[in-house]
Each structure stands twice: as structure tokens, then as C-alpha cells.
Design a protein around this motif. Structure first.
Motif, PDB file in Angstrom:
ATOM      1  N   UNK A 216    -143.166  52.551  28.480  1.00  0.00           N
ATOM      2  CA  UNK A 216    -143.857  53.838  28.623  1.00  0.00           C
ATOM      3  C   UNK A 216    -143.739  54.347  30.054  1.00  0.00           C
ATOM      4  N   UNK A 217    -143.813  53.435  31.020  1.00  0.00           N
ATOM      5  CA  UNK A 217    -143.704  53.863  32.420  1.00  0.00           C
ATOM      6  C   UNK A 217    -142.325  54.432  32.725  1.00  0.00           C
ATOM      7  N   UNK A 218    -141.305  54.084  31.919  1.00  0.00           N
ATOM      8  CA  UNK A 218    -139.959  54.607  32.151  1.00  0.00           C
ATOM      9  C   UNK A 218    -139.843  56.081  31.764  1.00  0.00           C
ATOM     10  N   UNK A 219    -140.879  56.596  31.095  1.00  0.00           N
ATOM     11  CA  UNK A 219    -140.919  58.027  30.783  1.00  0.00           C
ATOM     12  C   UNK A 219    -141.385  58.842  31.981  1.00  0.00           C
ATOM     13  N   UNK A 220    -141.935  58.175  32.978  1.00  0.00           N
ATOM     14  CA  UNK A 220    -142.398  58.860  34.182  1.00  0.00           C
ATOM     15  C   UNK A 220    -141.213  59.111  35.112  1.00  0.00           C
ATOM     16  N   UNK A 221    -141.386  59.996  36.050  1.00  0.00           N
ATOM     17  CA  UNK A 221    -140.288  60.384  36.928  1.00  0.00           C
ATOM     18  C   UNK A 221    -140.408  59.729  38.301  1.00  0.00           C
ATOM     19  N   UNK A 222    -139.237  59.449  38.894  1.00  0.00           N
ATOM     20  CA  UNK A 222    -139.167  58.995  40.274  1.00  0.00           C
ATOM     21  C   UNK A 222    -140.036  57.792  40.577  1.00  0.00           C
ATOM     22  N   UNK A 223    -140.739  57.878  41.706  1.00  0.00           N
ATOM     23  CA  UNK A 223    -141.555  56.758  42.167  1.00  0.00           C
ATOM     24  C   UNK A 223    -142.743  56.483  41.254  1.00  0.00           C
ATOM     25  N   UNK A 224    -143.132  57.471  40.454  1.00  0.00           N
ATOM     26  CA  UNK A 224    -144.258  57.265  39.540  1.00  0.00           C
ATOM     27  C   UNK A 224    -143.968  56.112  38.576  1.00  0.00           C
ATOM     28  N   UNK A 225    -142.701  55.943  38.200  1.00  0.00           N
ATOM     29  CA  UNK A 225    -142.322  54.872  37.287  1.00  0.00           C
ATOM     30  C   UNK A 225    -142.628  53.510  37.899  1.00  0.00           C
ATOM     31  N   UNK A 226    -142.242  53.309  39.165  1.00  0.00           N
ATOM     32  CA  UNK A 226    -142.457  52.014  39.813  1.00  0.00           C
ATOM     33  C   UNK A 226    -143.939  51.747  40.004  1.00  0.00           C
ATOM     34  N   UNK A 227    -144.690  52.746  40.443  1.00  0.00           N
ATOM     35  CA  UNK A 227    -146.126  52.554  40.669  1.00  0.00           C
ATOM     36  C   UNK A 227    -146.834  52.257  39.351  1.00  0.00           C
TER      37      UNK A 227
END
Length: 579
Positions: A216-227
Motif C-alpha cells: 500500500x505504501x508503494x502507492x504513495x509518491x516520492x519520499x512519502x513511500x519510504x516514510x
């Protein structure tokens, strides 16, 4: 412990067989305390080799990605975000095929060593929908071509993603390789959700609470995915630590450490118990390990999340890597070995290589906050209402506090099960007899009872089976752990009583048509975190529930593994004989 032969207890079979079940468990429990299950060295090496192949397979998959080159140049590419994405999906695929948790002889799987894919691509096997009365198109317990197609599509879609290249430069993540296409992630999540609504077992076997949540976090963009991925890791650790705030966990530690191939000296293993051989409650060393491990799992993740690099981050990462190595090298029953390898990799990628990224790096905090609320809420609900939520999404890993069942089965019922259900594996007792021989099979079977008895819930289960079976007729039944029934019937098991509760009993009754009294089941719920009792139910497969009540945790933790006299507080029904 032999290289090829298991180190099993030596008993006078004639005399030992005359004893009560409690008396026969006693020498098995003492043997477990000194030796563990007695797994041969070759079998441990087999699992080491399997972990090595898991790592090698992942390594080769990463190298199939455009822009990631050099088998020995891992230092140049190991921290690429797409490498972490593929590690998540690769481990999800590894688990949902059946090669990870619950694989092989250490999970009492001998012939064959896995179920999973062998069941879930086969029509008419049993499926267990989580909410059949609420979610449309999910009723029934029989696997159909639709279920098979969904599962096959998940395998293929995940494989396609693993062999895909990145989407191109992402400056905020300092990568020119890029990330996996979002549509692939969405397709995998959609398929897993659809499968999970029709069969909760496959979702749990995929370790959806870990890998689907990270996806699910891989749907987020850029650094938001890692955080966001960091947030998921922190919830996993702290959720697991929270569930260990109980009286059960020291019993898990003593049982696990006595079975560890690392601690080989019997004198050291005895130190994990109060006073070997007469008092096999957890000793001081077990309590130190339990409370120390809980403190590490509760506090160090916060240090990792907020330290943002430097010596403090390095020290915290070293501690968490060591934490997972302790679990890994103990080779616990259920063998979640690859999961621990993945968690170690996640520590290094997320919290070391990307230590500088934290809450201040978020571009859109709302989705990350919502994800945290959802997964933390499930953990909280799982601890408050464990009967409603599996111990996996509830993240009660190895807390010693799970739903458990014990099945009392007559030989006639075992024959009906063999004829009535579509399965790959034979019944547990038949597997043991094939591996050990008919006479010697009693020893590993009672070693299995001893393992259950070494945990607190075992004391209650072996007390309640006396109430489940008709008085004076207990010799007519074979006791079988619900996990073993689950393994045969649905193809996967991992210590989760949610997969062998009333729903599975009803599905098997529908197929096998047991007579009254042929199958009696003890169902023991986990302890809610705010109570000091555990609820139980006694169920006849043919006629339904006939008794329910509670047992007190305080009565369980003060007794020895061979105890079967835990006080029972009946709330409804009564123990009745069958005429």
C-alpha cells in the motif's frame, strides 16, 4: 542430537503406554526442556539452505531490473527503492506459494512439505471466507474455478512485477532506476483483497498484514513511500511488543530457547526453567530474555524512526538486526525464517540507507496518517477482541497468546475425513506413522503434546479435553492439534486458531457427516489484553456447542506442563455423556 536421526526420548514403551496422558507427557516435557524437539542436524541445515536459496532468488530477481547490475556489486544497488519494493513482492510470492512460514517437517509437514499452492490451484478444496454473510459473492466453503483463477492471477501478476523495470528517475529518492509501475501494485493489492474476501487463509498465508500493507505504501509518491514503510515497520514491532505484555510470553521463550540449535548444552537449556526437572515453569533467564526482548521491540524502533542517522541510528539498527537474528537462529516452530531475513533487510534499507527521511520529509501527511490509524487500530482491536481478529493482523507474534483448538477424533471419523475432503496431505497421525513407524510414532506425537503443554494454553486444553470426551470413553479418541487438522484440510497453518474454529468444523461436517460423538473439539480463545481470563467452547461436530466458560490465566501459569487440572468456570451448558 544426531546428524540424520532425531534425538527422541528413550522410554520403556510397555510401561510408558500404561500411564495416563499426563504421565506420558511428563517425560516428553522434560526431554523438550533439555533437547527441544530433537530435530536432526541435517534438517536444520536443510532450512539454512532454504533461506540461502530465498536470498539467492531475490538477488537474481533484483539483477533482472534495468539499471541494477553486478552480482558482486551489491553495494552499488542494494538500497535502491525498487529493490525494497521487489523484496516485498518477492517475499509475498514466496509465502503465498507456501515456501515460507509453515513449510516442512518443523511444522509437522512431511509428505508433502507444503500445501498452499497444491491446494489453492485445486478445485473442491476447502476455503474459509472471513465474512460470508456480509460480503456478496463470498458464501460457501468450496473452492471454485473463480478462486483458482484469482489465485493464479495473483501469482502471475506478482511475477510480472518482479521482472519489470523501474519507471525512470525519481529525484526526491535520488534514483535514476525509478519505482515499479503503480498499476502493477494496485493490481496485486486488488487481487489479494478479492482472494482474501473469498478465502482468509490465502490472505493470512501471504502475510498480508506485512507485505500487503507495505505494498500500500508503494502507492504513495516520492519520499512519502519510504516514510510510510518506516511507519509500518514501527507498528509491526511495537504492536508485537504490546501483545507480549502478558504472563504467557516467558513460556514461549523457555520453549523456544530449549528448542534452539544454537544453545546446544543441556546445562544451559535447563537454566531457562525454574528448577529442572520438577518445575518446568520459566526461570529467571527466560524472564530476562522475555522482558528484555519486549523492551527492545518496544523502544528501539522509536529510536530508529526519530534518530535520522549517526551513531545512535547505527546502534539501534545493530540491536534490531541482532533481535531478529536471535529469533532466526532459534528456528522456532512454524519457521518464520524468511520473514526475519526480510525484516533485517528492511532495517538496513529503510532506517540506515534512508535514515534522513522522517515525518518532516512528507509531502502529503494525510494518507500516511490514515494508514497508521488503520493498522494501529487493527492491532489495538486484535488485543482487545482476539476472537474477532487473527493474531497475524493483530500482530501478536510469538506472544504465547493465541486462539488454539484440540480435536478429539475417533478412528471412524479419521476415515471419514480421509474420504470426505479433497486434500493432498494425509491425517497427522498417518504422516507420523509413515515417517517413524507405527509404534515409534507415539513418541513424536506426544512430543507434539509436550510442545503444546509447554505453552500456558496447553494446560487448559488438556484439562478441557476431559470435559469434551464422554467419561470413561477417552481411549476411543485420538487427540489432534487443531493446527494439524488445519494443515490437512485447508493446506496451510501457522498457529492461528481462526482457521480451525467453528467455521472449519462446519465445513468438514458438511463433507464428512460425522455422527454425534465422533468428533469433539475444544476451542480456547486468546486472552484479551484487559482481562485475566480466556474463554473456551466445547463443540460436537454433529450437534454443535454443548459447553462454554472461562479459565483463569493465573491458574494456568502456576501449573506444570503435564497438568490437566486447571479450574474450569462453566458459563453455559454442562459436560454430558453420549448414550
Amino acid at each position: 542430537m544426531g546428524f540424520l536421526e532425531p534425538d527422541l526420548p528413550v522410554v520403556d514403551m510397555a510401561e510408558w503406554s500404561k500411564g495416563t496422558r499426563s504421565a506420558r507427557i511428563r517425560p516428553m516435557a522434560r526431554h523438550w526442556a533439555e533437547v527441544g524437539f530433537g530435530t536432526p542436524v541435517a534438517l536444520h541445515l536443510f532450512y539454512v539452505g532454504k533461506v540461502g536459496l530465498y536470498i539467492l532468488g531475490g538477488w537474481l530477481i533484483m539483477l533482472s531490473t534495468k539499471g541494477i547490475d553486478g552480482f558482486t556489486d551489491v553495494g552499488d544497488w542494494w538500497s535502491e527503492p525498487i529493490v525494497f519494493q521487489k523484496a516485498v513482492l518477492y517475499t509475498l510470492l514466496f509465502e503465498v506459494v507456501g515456501l515460507g512460514c509453515g513449510f516442512g517437517p518443523l511444522n509437522n509437514r512431511f509428505f508433502p512439505p507444503l500445501g498452499s499452492i497444491l491446494y489453492w490451484l485445486r478445485p473442491r478444496t476447502i476455503r474459509l471466507p472471513p465474512w460470508p454473510g456480509r460480503v456478496p459473492l463470498t458464501t460457501g466453503t468450496t473452492r471454485t474455478p473463480v478462486d483458482i483463477a484469482l489465485y493464479a492471477a495473483l501469482l502471475m501478476t506478482t511475477s510480472v512485477a518482479l521482472l519489470s523495470d523501474g519507471t525512470g528517475p525519481v529525484p526526491s529518492l535520488d534514483t535514476t532506476v525509478g519505482l515499479l509501475p503503480v498499476w502493477q501494485i494496485a493490481a496485486i493489492l486488488g487481487l489479494l483483497a478479492a482472494i482474501g474476501l473469498r478465502d482468509k487463509v490465502i490472505f493470512l498465508a501471504a502475510r498480508g498484514e506485512v507485505y500487503a500493507t507495505l505494498a500500500v505504501t508503494f502507492l504513495f509518491t516520492g519520499t512519502d513511500m519510504i516514510v510510510a514503510a518506516k511507519v509500518v515497520f514501527v507498528v509491526i514491532w511495537m504492536g508485537a511488543a504490546t501483545s507480549k505484555l502478558n504472563k504467557h510470553f516467558p513460556f514461549v521463550v523457555s520453549t523456544m530457547m530449549s528448542n534452539s540449535p544454537v544453545f546446544r548444552r543441556k546445562s544451559l537449556k535447563r537454566m531457562f526453567f525454574e528448577n529442572f526437572p520438577d518445575d518446568l515453569r520459566p526461570g529467571r533467564l527466560s524472564r530476562i530474555f522475555a522482558h528484555g526482548g519486549t523492551a527492545v521491540e518496544m523502544g528501539i524502533p522509536l529510536v530508529l524512526f526519530f534518530s535520522h542517522g549517526g551513531p545512535l541510528t547505527t546502534l539501534a539498527a545493530f540491536v534490531m538486526v541482532g533481535f531478529h537474528l536471535v529469533i532466526l537462529t532459534a528456528v522456532p516452530m512454524g519457521v518464520p525464517l524468511e520473514w526475519n531475513v526480510f525484516m533485517i533487510f528492511g532495517v538496513l534499507v529503510l532506517f540506515v540507507a534512508h535514515a534522513d527521511l522522517g515525518l518532516g520529509s512528507l509531502h502529503d501527511p494525510a494518507p500516511v496518517a490514515l494508514l497508521f490509524i488503520v493498522i494501529a487500530g487493527i492491532v489495538i482491536a486484535g488485543n482487545l477482541f482476539p476472537r474477532k481478529i487473527s493474531f497475524l493482523p493483530g500482530m501478536r507474534y510469538y506472544a504465547g497468546n493465541w486462539d488454539t483448538t484440540m480435536w478429539c477424533i475417533k478412528p471412524s471419523a479419521a476415515e471419514k475425513i480421509s474420504r470426505g475432503i479433497v486434500a493432498i496431505a494425509s491425517m497427522p497421525q498417518a504422516q507420523l506413522e509413515r515417517f517413524y513407524g507405527k509404534d515409534r510414532a507415539q513418541i513424536p506425537m506426544f512430543m507434539g503434546y509436550a510442545f503444546r503443554a509447554m505453552n500456558t494454553h496447553g494446560r487448559a486444553l488438556f484439562t478441557l479435553v476431559h470435559r469434551a470426551m464422554p467419561a470413561g470413553r477417552e481411549d476411543e479418541y485420538t487427540l489432534t492439534d487443531g493446527e494439524r487438522i488445519c494443515s490437512t484440510a485447508v493446506g496451510w497453518n501457522f498457529g492461528d486458531g481462526h482457521m480451525h474454529n467453528e467455521q472449519l468444523i462446519a465445513a468438514m461436517q458438511q463433507r464428512c457427516h460425522f455422527d454425534p460423538g465422533e468428533v469433539r473439539v475444544v476451542l480456547l480463545d486468546a486472552q484479551p489484553i484487559h482481562k485475566q481470563t480466556q474463554e473456551y467452547r466445547l463443540v460436537d461436530a454433529a450437534t454443535g456447542e454443548f459447553e462454554r466458560g472461562v479459565v483463569h490465566v493465573a491458574d494456568m501459569v502456576t501449573r506444570q506442563p503435564w497438568a490437566d487440572d486447571v479450574p474450569v468456570h462453566v458459563h453455559r451448558g454442562n459436560h454430558t455423556d453420549l448414550t
